[in-house]
Every structure is written in structure tokens, then in C-alpha cells.
Design a protein around this motif. Structure first.
Motif, short mmCIF file in Angstrom:
data_model
loop_
_atom_site.label_atom_id
_atom_site.label_comp_id
_atom_site.label_asym_id
_atom_site.label_seq_id
_atom_site.Cartn_x
_atom_site.Cartn_y
_atom_site.Cartn_z
N TRP A 137 0.83 -1.21 0.00
CA TRP A 137 0.00 0.00 0.00
C TRP A 137 0.86 1.25 0.00
O TRP A 137 0.50 2.27 -0.59
N TYR A 140 1.90 1.54 -3.52
CA TYR A 140 0.75 2.03 -4.28
C TYR A 140 0.65 3.56 -4.17
O TYR A 140 0.47 4.26 -5.17
N VAL A 188 -0.92 2.62 -11.77
CA VAL A 188 -1.66 1.71 -10.89
C VAL A 188 -2.01 0.42 -11.63
O VAL A 188 -1.95 -0.67 -11.04
N LEU A 189 -2.39 0.53 -12.89
CA LEU A 189 -2.70 -0.68 -13.67
C LEU A 189 -1.49 -1.60 -13.77
O LEU A 189 -1.60 -2.82 -13.61
N TYR A 192 -0.98 -3.18 -10.41
CA TYR A 192 -2.03 -4.17 -10.09
C TYR A 192 -1.74 -5.51 -10.75
O TYR A 192 -1.94 -6.56 -10.15
N PRO A 196 -1.14 -8.07 -7.58
CA PRO A 196 -2.57 -7.85 -7.34
C PRO A 196 -2.84 -7.45 -5.89
O PRO A 196 -2.38 -8.12 -4.97
N LEU A 197 -3.53 -6.33 -5.71
CA LEU A 197 -3.85 -5.84 -4.37
C LEU A 197 -5.21 -6.39 -3.94
O LEU A 197 -6.03 -6.79 -4.77
N THR A 199 -8.22 -5.75 -3.44
CA THR A 199 -9.41 -4.95 -3.70
C THR A 199 -9.77 -5.12 -5.16
O THR A 199 -8.95 -5.56 -5.97
N LEU A 201 -10.51 -4.18 -9.02
CA LEU A 201 -9.80 -3.26 -9.89
C LEU A 201 -10.59 -1.98 -10.13
O LEU A 201 -10.02 -0.89 -10.12
N LEU A 204 -10.34 0.29 -7.19
CA LEU A 204 -8.97 0.79 -7.09
C LEU A 204 -8.74 1.94 -8.07
O LEU A 204 -8.10 2.94 -7.73
N SER A 208 -8.01 5.74 -7.20
CA SER A 208 -6.75 6.30 -7.72
C SER A 208 -6.97 7.66 -8.37
O SER A 208 -6.12 8.55 -8.26
#
Length: 264
Positions: A137, A140, A188-189, A192, A196-197, A199, A201, A204, A208
Motif C-alpha cells: 500500500w 501504491y 496503478v494498472l 495491479y 494484485p492488491l 481490492t 480493480l 482501485l 486512484s
């Protein structure tokens, strides 16, 4: 530019390992950064750090930054962070009387607000790193901020026409603002699909967009503060970059919002 690059590389070489290791070392590092940032804010209003108001603000900041795992230290004294903050307000108001208004009500309010401005963001820096999958995080948040900054700079420089807020930051453009958000989404893509986080997509990406926009607003807030007090940079601890607050102004907005949006 050369000095800026060298400073950036050296700072990253210190900052990234401390964030990655986490634990007590990370907490100590965050305390140091937050303390310097508070010093930089207070200096804008000519409030000396080596003074009673400076000491009250610093001690209150340190208590405010206490991670939840160390909260028992306050509980043993039967105090909460809110009560500590209220005590600091009262002490600063008493100081206005002792100084016969050479230290004014406005100065006291500025000292309290400076502590909250710096403290809230860095408290959530510690809480984010200590959360489950905290390192990811933090990454992120940094991806959003760095992607936003890069996109806003390059797109604004090449395509920028309409000024975003010329009275505050004359170089920022609407095109750069939007470009920063688009760049953040791209960053972020990529993150991810690499890691993979926990949450969905779509949520997210929506979060974002909000975080990228508020990260840029955080930068404008500090710009407004510096412009009001006639300061070019918050400090000179980072040659070519300015002060620590100049580097963390967006983070102070992004990290609390990540918790408000319940990403963590």
C-alpha cells in the motif's frame, strides 16, 4: 538538474530500504522526516523551533505520531492523544499572555495547525506501513504520487495551455492536472497486474483518480502556504529539491484519504 538527480538518487537509496524494512527503523525515520517538516512550516511564520511554542508543537507531534502498538505508553498515564492536543492548545494560549501578545493568538493557531497538517499525514504513513500488506500500500501511494508528478510535468510542459491556478502556482495547467491523473491510472494498472492488491480493480481505479487529484491539491496547498509567506522552498535540506515538506506535501493528503476510502 545534475544536482537534483544526484540528490534524488541518494535520497531514494536511503528512503526505499527504510520503507521496505519497516518496523522501528521506519518509525524512527518517519519521526525524523515529520520533525524536519514541522520545523520548515513553523519557520515560514518565523516561529523558532528552539522556543517554547516550537517545543510544545514538536512534543505534541511526537505524541500524535505514536503508532497504535505503542499506545499503551499513553494509556499508562491515563491520557489520550486528543487530551494531549488540547493541553498543547491551552499552553500555547497561556504563552500569548506571558509574551504580552508578542506571540499572538494567530501564532498559536498556526502552531497547532502546523502540527496537525504534518502530523496527520505522517501518522497515516506509519499506520499504512504497519497494516496487512502495508509495504504494497505504501508502494501504491508512491506510484500514484510519482506517476502523477511525472505525467503532470511532461504533459503540462508539452500540451499545457490553460492555467490551473495561476495565483498559487503559475506553472501548473489544467492539461497537466488531467495528464497526471491519466499517468497515475497507468501506473496503478501496471502495479495491479504485477502485484494484485486485495481490492477490486474498478474500485482501485476510482480511488486512484481521487487520490491523484488530491495529491495535486496537496501540492497546491503547500504552494499557497509558501506564496503567502514569501518562501520559494520549504527548506534546503535536499539540494535541488528544497525541503522535506516539498517532497512529501502530496503524501500528506494521499495517505489519510487511502484510509478514509477504506482501501486499507
Amino acid at each position: 538538474m545534475k544536482q537534483r538527480i544526484i540528490t534524488g538518487v541518494l535520497a531514494a537509496a536511503l528512503f526505499i530500504p527504510v520503507v521496505w524494512i519497516g518496523g522501528l527503523l521506519f518509525v524512527i525515520g518517519t519521526y525524523f522526516i515529520a520533525t524536519v517538516a514541522l520545523y520548515e512550516v513553523l519557520r515560514m511564520r518565523s516561529i523558532q523551533f528552539r522556543s517554547i511554542p516550537g517545543a510544545i508543537s514538536m512534543i505534541t507531534l511526537w505524541i500524535f505520531l505514536l503508532p497504535n502498538e505503542y499506545y499503551d505508553l499513553l494509556n499508562q498515564l491515563n491520557y489520550s492523544k486528543i487530551e494531549t492536543a488540547l493541553l498543547s492548545v491551552l499552553l500555547l494560549l497561556v504563552y500569548t499572555v506571558l509574551k504580552k501578545n508578542r506571540f499572538t493568538f494567530d501564532d498559536a493557531a498556526f502552531a497547532v495547525f502546523a502540527m496537525l497538517y504534518v502530523g496527520i499525514g505522517f501518522y497515516y504513513f506509519i499506520e499504512t506501513r504497519d497494516a496487512d500488506s502495508g509495504i504494497f500500500w505504501v508502494v501504491y501511494a508512491l506510484v500514484i504520487i510519482w506517476s502523477t508528478d511525472s505525467g503532470a510535468y511532461f504533459i503540462g510542459k508539452s500540451m499545457g495551455r490553460k492555467k490551473l491556478w495561476p495565483d498559487i502556482s503559475p506553472n501548473k495547467t489544467v492539461e497537466g492536472f488531467i495528464g497526471g491523473i491519466v499517468s497515475a491510472l497507468a501506473g496503478v494498472l501496471i502495479l495491479y497486474f504485477l502485484v494484485p492488491l486485495d481490492t477490486t480493480l474498478w474500485y482501485l481505479l476510482i480511488a486512484s483518480v481521487i487520490l491523484s487529484a488530491f495529491g495535486q491539491i496537496g501540492d497546491l496547498v503547500e504552494s499557497a502556504l509558501k506564496r503567502h509567506y514569501g518562501v520559494k522552498d520549504s527548506g534546503n535540506i535536499l539540494p535541488g529539491h528544497g525541503g522535506l515538506l516539498d517532497r512529501f506535501d502530496s503524501l500528506l493528503f494521499v495517505l489519510p484519504l487511502m484510509h478514509i476510502l477504506q482501501l486499507i
